[in-house]
Design a protein around this motif. Sequence first.
Motif, PDB file in Angstrom:
ATOM      1  N   ARG A  73       0.846  -1.208   0.000  1.00 45.63           N
ATOM      2  CA  ARG A  73       0.000   0.000   0.000  1.00 45.63           C
ATOM      3  C   ARG A  73       0.878   1.253   0.000  1.00 45.63           C
ATOM      4  O   ARG A  73       0.622   2.209  -0.737  1.00 45.63           O
ATOM      5  CB  ARG A  73      -0.890   0.038   1.252  1.00 45.63           C
ATOM      6  N   GLY A 115       2.338   1.722  -3.412  1.00 46.68           N
ATOM      7  CA  GLY A 115       1.333   2.231  -4.359  1.00 46.68           C
ATOM      8  C   GLY A 115       1.117   3.721  -4.161  1.00 46.68           C
ATOM      9  O   GLY A 115       1.042   4.500  -5.122  1.00 46.68           O
ATOM     10  N   SER A 116       1.029   4.132  -2.903  1.00 46.11           N
ATOM     11  CA  SER A 116       0.818   5.550  -2.595  1.00 46.11           C
ATOM     12  C   SER A 116       2.015   6.388  -3.071  1.00 46.11           C
ATOM     13  O   SER A 116       1.853   7.455  -3.679  1.00 46.11           O
ATOM     14  CB  SER A 116       0.620   5.698  -1.083  1.00 46.11           C
ATOM     15  N   LYS A 139       2.081   6.802  -6.891  1.00 42.53           N
ATOM     16  CA  LYS A 139       1.083   7.773  -7.363  1.00 42.53           C
ATOM     17  C   LYS A 139       1.514   9.213  -7.046  1.00 42.53           C
ATOM     18  O   LYS A 139       1.292  10.123  -7.854  1.00 42.53           O
ATOM     19  CB  LYS A 139      -0.275   7.472  -6.714  1.00 42.53           C
ATOM     20  N   VAL A 170       1.600   5.277 -15.356  1.00 38.64           N
ATOM     21  CA  VAL A 170       2.622   4.890 -14.362  1.00 38.64           C
ATOM     22  C   VAL A 170       3.971   4.910 -15.074  1.00 38.64           C
ATOM     23  O   VAL A 170       4.032   4.700 -16.293  1.00 38.64           O
ATOM     24  CB  VAL A 170       2.366   3.491 -13.734  1.00 38.64           C
ATOM     25  N   ASP A 200       6.589  -0.427 -11.592  1.00 37.10           N
ATOM     26  CA  ASP A 200       5.499   0.258 -10.869  1.00 37.10           C
ATOM     27  C   ASP A 200       4.175  -0.456 -11.120  1.00 37.10           C
ATOM     28  O   ASP A 200       3.363  -0.625 -10.209  1.00 37.10           O
ATOM     29  CB  ASP A 200       5.405   1.722 -11.316  1.00 37.10           C
ATOM     30  N   VAL A 255       3.304  -3.388  -8.835  1.00 34.19           N
ATOM     31  CA  VAL A 255       2.723  -3.092  -7.510  1.00 34.19           C
ATOM     32  C   VAL A 255       1.197  -3.032  -7.612  1.00 34.19           C
ATOM     33  O   VAL A 255       0.470  -3.633  -6.816  1.00 34.19           O
ATOM     34  CB  VAL A 255       3.283  -1.755  -6.970  1.00 34.19           C
ATOM     35  N   PHE A 256       0.699  -2.330  -8.627  1.00 35.75           N
ATOM     36  CA  PHE A 256      -0.753  -2.148  -8.745  1.00 35.75           C
ATOM     37  C   PHE A 256      -1.458  -3.437  -9.170  1.00 35.75           C
ATOM     38  O   PHE A 256      -2.603  -3.663  -8.796  1.00 35.75           O
ATOM     39  CB  PHE A 256      -1.063  -1.004  -9.716  1.00 35.75           C
ATOM     40  N   LEU A 315      -2.064  -5.061  -5.907  1.00 32.79           N
ATOM     41  CA  LEU A 315      -3.018  -4.381  -5.025  1.00 32.79           C
ATOM     42  C   LEU A 315      -4.456  -4.467  -5.542  1.00 32.79           C
ATOM     43  O   LEU A 315      -5.386  -4.731  -4.777  1.00 32.79           O
ATOM     44  CB  LEU A 315      -2.641  -2.899  -4.893  1.00 32.79           C
ATOM     45  N   HIS A 340      -5.067   9.553  -6.954  1.00 34.02           N
ATOM     46  CA  HIS A 340      -4.332   8.291  -6.762  1.00 34.02           C
ATOM     47  C   HIS A 340      -5.228   7.083  -7.017  1.00 34.02           C
ATOM     48  O   HIS A 340      -4.748   5.966  -7.138  1.00 34.02           O
ATOM     49  CB  HIS A 340      -3.819   8.173  -5.325  1.00 34.02           C
ATOM     50  N   ILE A 388      -7.323   3.948  -7.905  1.00 30.55           N
ATOM     51  CA  ILE A 388      -7.219   2.925  -8.953  1.00 30.55           C
ATOM     52  C   ILE A 388      -8.568   2.242  -9.171  1.00 30.55           C
ATOM     53  O   ILE A 388      -8.633   1.176  -9.786  1.00 30.55           O
ATOM     54  CB  ILE A 388      -6.108   1.885  -8.633  1.00 30.55           C
ATOM     55  N   VAL A 433      -4.314   2.254  -1.921  1.00 33.66           N
ATOM     56  CA  VAL A 433      -3.273   3.257  -2.180  1.00 33.66           C
ATOM     57  C   VAL A 433      -3.308   4.365  -1.121  1.00 33.66           C
ATOM     58  O   VAL A 433      -2.779   5.460  -1.336  1.00 33.66           O
ATOM     59  CB  VAL A 433      -3.380   3.841  -3.609  1.00 33.66           C
TER      60      VAL A 433
END
Length: 477
Positions: free
Chosen positions: A68, A71-72, A75, A264, A269, A272-273, A276, A328, A330, A391
């Motif tokens: 998390r 992800g933050s 972004k 992204v 990167d 990661v998403f 998540l 941010h 998603i 995120v």
Amino acid sequence: MVTRTFLGIPATAPAGVGHLRGEESFPVAARRALGDAQLRRNLGHATTTIRAKSAGVIAEVPDWQALRAAGSAIKTDVLARLPELLEQLEARVTAAGGVVHWAADANEANAIVVDLVRATGSDRVIKVKSMVTQEIGLNEALEAAGIAPVETDLAELIVQLGEDRPSHILVPAIHRNRAEIREIFLRAMPGVDPGLTDEPVVLAAAARRFLRQTFLSTSVAVSGANFAVAQTGTLAVVESEGNGRMCLTLPQTLITVMGVEKVVPTWRDLEVFLQLLPRASTGERMNPYTSMWTGVTPGDGPQAFHLVLLDNGRSAVLADEVGRQALHCIRCSACLNVCPVYERTGGHAYGSVYPGPIGAVLSPQLTGVADNASLPYASSLCGACYDACPVKINIPELLVHLRDQVPHPRGESAAMAAAAYAMDHPALYAAAQRAARLSRLTGRRGRGLPPPLSGWTASRDLPEAPAETFRQWWAKR
Ligand code: SF4
């Protein structure tokens, strides 16, 4: 007309907010929704099921909190250098044979897509489920131009055939049960078997037959994008039904409309998403279908690819250092599934294509807070959305930030200014406390305040004043 800036370049354009502005205030729409017992049953069942499934697969990931945070951080970095990343994306897409278009608002984006479809000679497009095309009202724009859009996600198809509106980001027909879906199919699905039952497998098979025929006979598709990798110009769409894969690979022409914040920087990167999103969203370990494409490939898939990069108010959101974290998002919908307000009112009450907690902070920013002034109050500020967000968007902080920008009645502003002044002057504050304790207003529990303050006590008790103030208690000890 409103003045906007597009990536720092001042531009005057029609507001073109599409389906972002509520026609009635949240309290009015929510009151009506609360009277619908069937809706509340459907919502309660669906959100409870998704919550449990998601919690189970998140618990399997030992470094979920680190994911998390990553992800933050990604972004935050994206928004800090958005123009640079978008220019990189444009260059890579163009080099791979795609064409990039820039749209300042909904009207411009719709006009670009309509022109592109017209140029192909097709009078029908197939669509992958996409929030951003709902945001700009693309289906209505296509229909006005004589082009039939066909939604191919099962839930979106149910909503479209029912001439309804989506009520959940992930499960747009969450407010419908299977008996209602059977009725919609019998009424509106071309060629449906009149003996259709409401068994889920039978309903799915009917949609499958209808859609298969449509996939095979339509030459243009429109999609959104979950992510775009600036490093290579690659677009990504994740979905669960395979309809997206059909739309993204079968037609001759593919048009993708994407909010500018979806870029992204690199494939690392993206990794990661892709971890998540499915766990927070559908409660799956990975998305059943992850489709990625880079420009066009001769002899394989669509031979014409257009990418429409949409602003539609995002530059204004970006300019607000607190508010920008809404970009941010998603679109996993986890915040909807844990929200006690959403679970009781459903998505339609928000009056915007983005419902639930994220809708309450994103829609007012995209339209201007005054145009969606009731949405920042559509929350108890319990913080469940913040805990659930993959995120780490601090939605309660954003809600309070936006409430501060809502135009308040003059009387309320004067009362707050007086309270602030009193709290800033200890002697005055002590005198006010003594007066309040003596006053009739703070008498017995259960008594309400007189107008114009009566709204505050309409649904809560006025606390009883204690026998002595804290200062008196403290002085004695
Ligand atoms: S705000 Fe967070 S939890 Fe809500 S939809 Fe967006 S990413 Fe998901």
